[in-house]
Design a protein around this motif. Sequence first.
Motif, mmCIF file in Angstrom:
data_model
loop_
_atom_site.group_PDB
_atom_site.id
_atom_site.type_symbol
_atom_site.label_atom_id
_atom_site.label_comp_id
_atom_site.label_asym_id
_atom_site.label_seq_id
_atom_site.Cartn_x
_atom_site.Cartn_y
_atom_site.Cartn_z
ATOM 1 N N GLY B 275 0.827 -1.198 0.000
ATOM 2 C CA GLY B 275 0.000 0.000 0.000
ATOM 3 C C GLY B 275 0.856 1.239 0.000
ATOM 4 N N LEU B 401 -9.213 -3.585 -0.036
ATOM 5 C CA LEU B 401 -8.483 -2.347 0.162
ATOM 6 C C LEU B 401 -8.994 -1.697 1.438
ATOM 7 N N ARG B 403 -8.416 1.672 4.154
ATOM 8 C CA ARG B 403 -7.770 2.968 4.320
ATOM 9 C C ARG B 403 -8.073 3.466 5.721
ATOM 10 N N THR B 411 -3.176 3.560 2.981
ATOM 11 C CA THR B 411 -4.052 2.740 2.153
ATOM 12 C C THR B 411 -3.329 1.424 1.898
ATOM 13 N N MET B 412 -3.951 0.309 2.251
ATOM 14 C CA MET B 412 -3.294 -0.978 2.060
ATOM 15 C C MET B 412 -4.192 -1.907 1.267
ATOM 16 N N VAL B 413 -3.558 -2.741 0.442
ATOM 17 C CA VAL B 413 -4.307 -3.782 -0.263
ATOM 18 C C VAL B 413 -3.899 -5.124 0.328
#
Lengths: 159, 475
Positions: B275, B401, B403, B411-413
Amino acid sequence: MRKPPEHTISKDAIKAWKITAILYEAIAWVLTIVGFILFITIDFPLWIVLIVAVLTAISTYFSIFMLPKLRWRRWRYEVFEQEIYIQHGILVVSRTLIPMIRVQHVETQQGPILKKFGLASVSISTAATTHEIPALSNEIASDLRDKISALAKVDEDDV
Amino acid sequence: MSKPKRLHPAAVILHIVIGIRNSLFFFILLFVTLFDDKLLYAFLAMLALLLLIIITSVLTWQRFTYRVEEDELRLEYGIIIRKKRFISKHRIQSIDLTQNILHRIFKLTKVEIETAGTGAEAEASLICVTLTEGEALRAELKSISSREQHENEIEEEAYLAQTITRKQLLLAGATSGSIGVLLAIAGFAFSEIERFIPSNFYDDAYRWIIGLGLLIMVLFIVGTLLLLWLLGIIGTMIKYWNFTITKVDEDIVITRGLLEKKQITIPLKRIQAVGYAESVIRQPFGYATVIAEIAGGSNEKGEDFSTVLFPIMKVEEVEAFLEKFLPMYVNKQNNMQSLPKRARKYYIIRMTIPALLLLGVVFFVFPHLSWIPLILLAVCVGLSLLQHKDAGYLINGQKLLIRYRNINKVTMVLHHKRIQAFNKKQNWFHRKENLARLKLSIIGKMGLGKHYTIKELDVTDVDDLSDWYSYRKKG
């Protein structure tokens, strides 16, 4: 996660928790008594001793008479083929899902108090977290451990 | 490569340096206690200690051998207790090459080999081999026989790579975390100076001199702040100098550093989440840091202990960057599910309570300083509103995803299969208002979990997420 898990833990858990709480509260009461002795012998301020005594009384009521029952009522678990579902918490209700393919190992534990009631706790570890189901009867605990361990398959893609 | 090999003789020097550094305390102790009347003894004792360090260093070097045999790296070492450590090639997670200044003068390198085991130390550490040897060793340990010929065919240029530009590097330094602290100090200092000015106006005789003094003081403070800022820039530049990310087969290789050149290898399989973080200072300029969570015992620290994949780039460029290096983490959808409005008050209350308590205390103890917690309170309210506004999630097939913002917006996936456990929490107020707190756990550094929390989501959203996560088939 809309419905709570199905199974409750052993009802003896309440007794076991009560005994544990009594042991802890005993320490608090000893401190309170020491406070009173200090008040008599070296004129230690009484108001401090009284505050400690009141706090001890309140915490005794909560941790021995109230919380174990509430805690037991909330504690639930359910083991599916694909995942484990746990609920616990008195004021803050926590519900956790642990997929079987993420389980790294399972173990049963038994301290002296749990042993007295023929209870054991099961702890389930993933690579990132550890979850404990406390106070199940011995047979249920070991069955559960074996069942989870059999269902916990290693994912090909695992690290 | 089956003959046992020693490290480069320069390793002796490194051992001596490390030895002296570790026993510096004894040297100082000796010097202080024996300084007055027994200076000669002090020197003799120090000489003896130094000799001891030199001897052990030579012996350590002499005893330490390594070889690659039967797909294993075999180390033998130890002066008194002889140890043998065999590490299977297939268990090696990453091989890092690091060069400090001494290494670079003699074209040497330090090789650190890590397995998935926990702990901050690398499993095998060859502190000093020639650069060519280090690279050969890495190539040998990395290659798994079937891939061996294949690898020789591909030229270096064929690999995807991206290097930090000078401009980006400068920007990264200028907006690094240190400036926030500096601005806070500056704000505090300036407002304090202002309070001193009026008292000086009364005395005409001293006015000019003190005015000058004040000017010098202001200049001095501004100068110091500028200097600190410059130092921050230089620090960042040294750390991220020539930062290059390369994709080599199934690995991401990162090289960076001006004085100490580091090369880090991250197998794609070990990446748990990818992210970007937008720090408070960088966000207004539209810049972000690309980060990743890596499982295993890596001691490479970045921002918030995440591994930095690229120090700075425009937020719009992140997607193209991921497309290039980590296509499985690209997210093209943009309809994020945000928090409900009724969640906002929780965020405000949570953030303002500490500030309010501080305000209360300061108001009663130092009433004239009340403006500090008041500013803090305003900042907290602003931050809590942003926290509420930014938080959210988006399900996209097997990708999730999320946030959130503590101070920096992250923000991370995450991939479905990388999430280790799913947790939903509700307190009494949450249950009344149909809100819930979500916690996702993934594998983090050094055998610890990394947990992502989004507070006060709508309970139906959390339940939808739990359905998405659950492995049970819903009827």
